[in-house]
Design a protein around this motif. Structure first.
Motif, PDB file in Angstrom:
ATOM      1  N   UNK A  11     -21.103   0.975  17.151  1.00 54.96           N
ATOM      2  CA  UNK A  11     -20.298   1.960  16.441  1.00 54.96           C
ATOM      3  C   UNK A  11     -18.867   1.981  16.962  1.00 54.96           C
ATOM      4  N   UNK A  12     -18.722   1.857  18.274  1.00 53.68           N
ATOM      5  CA  UNK A  12     -17.382   1.816  18.843  1.00 53.68           C
ATOM      6  C   UNK A  12     -16.601   0.610  18.378  1.00 53.68           C
ATOM      7  N   UNK A  13     -17.247  -0.531  18.350  1.00 54.07           N
ATOM      8  CA  UNK A  13     -16.595  -1.755  17.884  1.00 54.07           C
ATOM      9  C   UNK A  13     -16.234  -1.646  16.406  1.00 54.07           C
ATOM     10  N   UNK A  14     -17.146  -1.094  15.600  1.00 49.46           N
ATOM     11  CA  UNK A  14     -16.884  -0.956  14.171  1.00 49.46           C
ATOM     12  C   UNK A  14     -15.692  -0.046  13.905  1.00 49.46           C
ATOM     13  N   UNK A  15     -15.459   0.899  14.812  1.00 53.05           N
ATOM     14  CA  UNK A  15     -14.326   1.816  14.670  1.00 53.05           C
ATOM     15  C   UNK A  15     -13.038   1.220  15.234  1.00 53.05           C
ATOM     16  N   UNK A  16     -13.101  -0.013  15.742  1.00 50.46           N
ATOM     17  CA  UNK A  16     -11.906  -0.691  16.224  1.00 50.46           C
ATOM     18  C   UNK A  16     -11.566  -0.444  17.668  1.00 50.46           C
ATOM     19  N   UNK A  17     -12.517   0.032  18.458  1.00 48.29           N
ATOM     20  CA  UNK A  17     -12.240   0.366  19.849  1.00 48.29           C
ATOM     21  C   UNK A  17     -12.545  -0.800  20.789  1.00 48.29           C
ATOM     22  N   UNK A  18     -11.987  -0.727  21.975  1.00 45.95           N
ATOM     23  CA  UNK A  18     -12.244  -1.671  23.062  1.00 45.95           C
ATOM     24  C   UNK A  18     -13.465  -1.138  23.820  1.00 45.95           C
TER      25      UNK A  18
END
Length: 331
Positions: free
Chosen positions: A19-26
């Motif tokens: 979910x973090x990756x899908x939201x564009x986060x590191x």
């Protein structure tokens, strides 16, 4: 956002990383690396949280941390190591922290168990350990920067417990053609929260700095509602053969989960509210859920992909269910 997931290689932790990756986060995950690989695109830092240190991530700064641990010592050490280097802390707790599960519609005001610094995975011990974890985070990081999510039953692809996968799988693969054994308790409450929905919400809370102590549970339905959704997900025409709960218990069929069980069935008055918590506070903070049938459709796909020789952790063996159905009809 720089997101640190303490865990990240098993069920919920992996979904949080995704979910973090899908939201564009590191996204960085700290884990022993024994439960599998992290989500594609996440950095894995290998560390044993039973020992001091967190593989060096304690020397970095993080916008948000999400921790799924159940060991009070591990949580306390992480809080001490990262204190002052974290903007927001999300801790995944459990509804097992409550001392009373008998009241449907209960909320976060329910008294808690006494905190335990050690113990096993029995409900009271597991819940007591999570109470101790919550206190470490709230006291060490500060309630003004912490979200504690007391999760209910989690489901979806990756649910290795088999609790949410059993009914769609069994309806798709009846042991007896056209029949599936169920407890005659289809009006009992049930709640399932898709782990992907919880994960996405935890990430959003990290982004927004959302705080509070809330029950993160799925919408309240019934065991019959779960079966209806499982039948739709599986496309099965098998009929439910409802057996008397007392008779099932006499035959050694267990409730809730585990070998020789009928999942999600909780025939105990003291647990009448365990799967019927209100969940209003989490919804007010933005927790949203997908339709149950969508969760069960995806978990059925996951179950179909499991190795055929891998033992099931929950449910009835085919031969056992055939024998039980024969005995029930013979009555």
């Amino acid at each position: 956002m720089r997101l640190l997931v303490l865990g990240g290689t098993a069920f919920l932790g992996r979904e949080v990383a995704r979910a973090g990756l899908a939201a564009g986060h590191d996204v960085t995950c700290v884990a022993r690396g024994e439960s599998g690989a992290p989500a594609d695109g996440a950095r894995l830092v290998t560390a044993d949280r039973s020992a001091p240190g967190l593989g060096g991530v304690e020397d970095e700064r993080w916008d948000a941390v999400i921790d799924v641990a159940r060991d009070p010592g591990q949580v306390a050490r992480a809080v001490e190591a990262l204190r002052g280097r974290v903007g927001h802390w999300g801790f995944v707790s459990t509804g097992n922290v409550y001392a009373d599960h008998s009241v449907p519609g209960a909320d976060e005001s329910t008294p808690l168990l006494a905190p335990l610094e050690s113990g096993g995975d029995e409900p009271d011990e597991y819940g007591g350990k999570k109470v101790a974890c919550e206190r470490s985070v709230l006291d060490g990081i500060g309630a003004e920067r912490v979200l504690v999510a007391r999760a209910g039953l989690l489901g979806g692809p990756g649910d290795t417990s088999g609790r949410t996968g059993w009914w769609p799988w069994r309806l798709a693969h009846p042991a007896v053609p056209g029949e599936v054994l169920v407890p005659d308790a289809l009006g009992e409450p049930a709640q399932v929260l898709d782990a992907r929905d919880l994960a996405a919400w935890l990430v959003r809370c990290g982004e927004a700095g959302t705080t509070g102590v809330v029950d993160a549970v799925g919408p309240t339905t019934t065991l019959g509602g779960v079966l209806a959704a499982a039948r739709e997900a599986s496309g099965s025409g098998a009929r439910a053969v409802a057996a008397d709960p007392a008779w099932l218990s006499e035959q050694g069929v267990g409730p809730w989960m585990g070998p020789r069980s009928l999942p999600l069935w909780l025939p105990f008055p003291e647990y009448a509210g365990f799967a019927a918590r209100t969940g209003e506070a989490a919804r007010a903070l933005g927790l949203t859920t997908r339709p149950l049938v969508d969760t069960l459709l995806d978990v059925l796909r996951y179950e179909e992909e499991r190795p055929a020789d891998e033992p099931r952790r929950t449910g009835l063996e085919d031969d056992d269910e055939r024998a039980l159905l024969t005995a029930w009809h013979a009555r």
